[in-house]
Design a protein around this motif. Structure first.
Motif, mmCIF file in Angstrom:
data_model
loop_
_atom_site.group_PDB
_atom_site.id
_atom_site.type_symbol
_atom_site.label_atom_id
_atom_site.label_comp_id
_atom_site.label_asym_id
_atom_site.label_seq_id
_atom_site.Cartn_x
_atom_site.Cartn_y
_atom_site.Cartn_z
ATOM 1 N N TYR A 174 0.838 -1.209 0.000
ATOM 2 C CA TYR A 174 0.000 0.000 0.000
ATOM 3 C C TYR A 174 0.872 1.259 0.000
ATOM 4 N N ARG A 175 1.939 1.248 0.791
ATOM 5 C CA ARG A 175 2.828 2.412 0.811
ATOM 6 C C ARG A 175 3.500 2.605 -0.543
ATOM 7 N N GLU A 178 0.970 4.109 -2.782
ATOM 8 C CA GLU A 178 0.796 5.537 -2.487
ATOM 9 C C GLU A 178 1.910 6.363 -3.111
ATOM 10 N N ASP A 179 3.137 5.865 -2.974
ATOM 11 C CA ASP A 179 4.273 6.581 -3.568
ATOM 12 C C ASP A 179 4.126 6.652 -5.090
ATOM 13 N N LEU A 181 1.334 6.533 -6.751
ATOM 14 C CA LEU A 181 0.224 7.435 -7.058
ATOM 15 C C LEU A 181 0.667 8.894 -6.966
ATOM 16 N N LYS A 182 1.435 9.229 -5.930
ATOM 17 C CA LYS A 182 1.926 10.603 -5.808
ATOM 18 C C LYS A 182 2.808 10.965 -6.993
ATOM 19 N N LYS A 185 0.617 11.515 -9.968
ATOM 20 C CA LYS A 185 -0.071 12.810 -9.894
ATOM 21 C C LYS A 185 0.868 13.947 -10.285
#
Length: 427
Positions: A174-175, A178-179, A181-182, A185
């Motif tokens: 998950y981490r 998230e990384d 995804l950032k 973005k």
């Protein structure tokens, strides 16, 4: 001979009394035994004293002739049973001295009391043994349950450890996501900025596929402006016309609806004339010095698609610079034929009505310069609940044929998706 028997009896009685004293010393903690020993000793001492005082022959009881040895064996047996009874009571979890002290009946002798106590102790011993067996059985059952619970606990512990390891793995994934995804973005934002800075659009822009969020002038924002135009400026204009004129409400709402449609048609004409003029200028550049430039549109020239996109992009960048007064003048010319009485009273000179007309011009201009252009429609004749909303005075159950539009329906393009329902008067 009688004297010899008497002396033997007295000797036996003394020996028995001494034996009772010894037993009393051993059993002084047991209230019931102490009571029995004291009673037996007292009886024997009284018998000895009576035999010493009496001059006549005293008849002894059959039980009195028992030897001290026989009574001692009974006491020993009783003592063993009581010890066993105490051990069983300890196993059963009961206190040792919980039996009530029962005094012997006056008619019973010491031997009878001891025998009764012996039988009672045996019965208690058997009951305690049975209870002890039940407790042992229950303990075995509890042990088996404890073993099964321990096994279940071990399995649950292993499952918990496995779940914890899985959860740690999931958290790590998950981490990482998230990384990622950032990072995605950030890349998306950078791409959007690059696209926003690019003056020439790449390929054809089409708001039916996706909106360019870097543009303020886009269909979703225009739909919001159109909704605000209906709920604010339209209401103010309607109330003002009701105050300054004597026209019926139906005539007023039809006039305001016609204003919106006239503004839309005027904006389309301006946009089409702009494209035709640019196309004519490209074909004949010397026309730029001719004052009759606007009239030189014969339909022979047409802009290429990529140039049309560039012009539309530039118009959307400067959409707020449109001269709305020119479009309002075109609106009044179109309204003169159908609403002559309204136009003759110069409603556009009233500040509230003028504000409404100018807002119509600005909003419809933004509709026209989209690619493809957005669409306002007042062409429907049958009431459709999915496309229309009824005017407040209409009967929902009887609504069938549309008499007139109070507010045009808005689509993202001609025969496209409905963005706002049209308000109609239906009967």
């Amino acid at each position: 001979m009688a004297e010899s028997k008497k002396k033997d009896l007295l000797a036996d009685a003394k020996n028995f009394c001494d034996g009772l004293s010894n037993v009393f010393m051993l059993k002084k903690r047991d209230p019931q035994t102490r009571h029995l020993l004291e009673k037996a000793k007292l009886l024997i001492e009284n018998l000895i004293s009576e035999n010493q005082r009496a001059t006549s022959n005293v008849t002894s009881t059959p039980r009195g002739s028992r030897s001290a040895g026989g009574m001692g064996q009974l006491w020993v047996k009783l003592d063993e049973l009581k010890r066993e009874n105490e051990e069983l009571r300890k196993h059963a979890g009961k206190p040792v001295d919980d039996r009530p002290s029962i005094p012997p009946k006056p008619s019973q002798g010491p031997g009878d009391v001891i025998i009764a106590d012996l039988h009672k102790t045996k019965r208690e011993n058997e009951a305690l043994k049975a209870k002890l067996e039940k407790l042992e059985t229950k303990i075995k059952e509890m042990d088996s349950v404890a073993l099964s619970v321990q096994d279940e606990y071990k399995r649950a512990k292993v499952a918990l450890e496995t779940t914890q390891r899985s959860m740690e793995t999931v958290l790590k994934d998950y981490r990482h996501m998230e990384d990622d995804l950032k990072l995605a973005k950030k890349e998306s934002e950078s791409l959007k900025q690059k696209l926003a800075k690019t003056m020439l659009p790449i390929g054809r822009t089409d708001n039916r596929l996706a909106e360019n969020i870097s543009e303020k002038c886009r269909p979703s924002n225009i739909a919001q402006l159109y909704n605000t135009l209906e709920s604010q400026e339209w209401v103010d204009a309607k109330e003002t016309l009701e105050e300054i004129t004597d026209f019926e409400e139906e005539d007023i709402v039809q006039f305001l609806c016609a204003c919106v449609m006239a503004s839309f048609q005027s904006c389309k004409e301006v946009y089409n004339a702009l494209k035709a003029t640019i196309a004519e200028l490209i074909r004949k550049p010397t026309l730029v010095v001719n004052d009759t430039l606007v009239g030189e549109r014969n339909g022979k020239s047409k802009l290429p698609d990529d140039m049309t996109d560039i012009i539309g992009h530039q118009l959307r960048q400067h959409f707020d610079d449109i001269d709305s007064d020119v479009i309002v003048g075109m609106m009044c010319e179109k309204l003169t034929l159908e609403f002559t009485e309204f136009v003759q009273r110069h409603p556009h000179e009233n500040k509230v009505v003028q504000k409404f007309m100018n807002r119509c011009a600005k909003v419809t201009w933004q509709m026209v310069i989209q690619h493809p252009p957005m669409w306002l429609s007042v062409d429907d004749h049958e009431f459709d609940d999915e496309k229309h909303k009824l005017w407040w005075s209409c009967d929902q159950a009887a609504a069938n044929r549309i008499d007139f539009f109070v507010w045009p329906a808005l689509y993202d393009y001609k025969r496209g998706n409905l963005l706002m329902k049209g308000c109609v008067f239906a009967s």
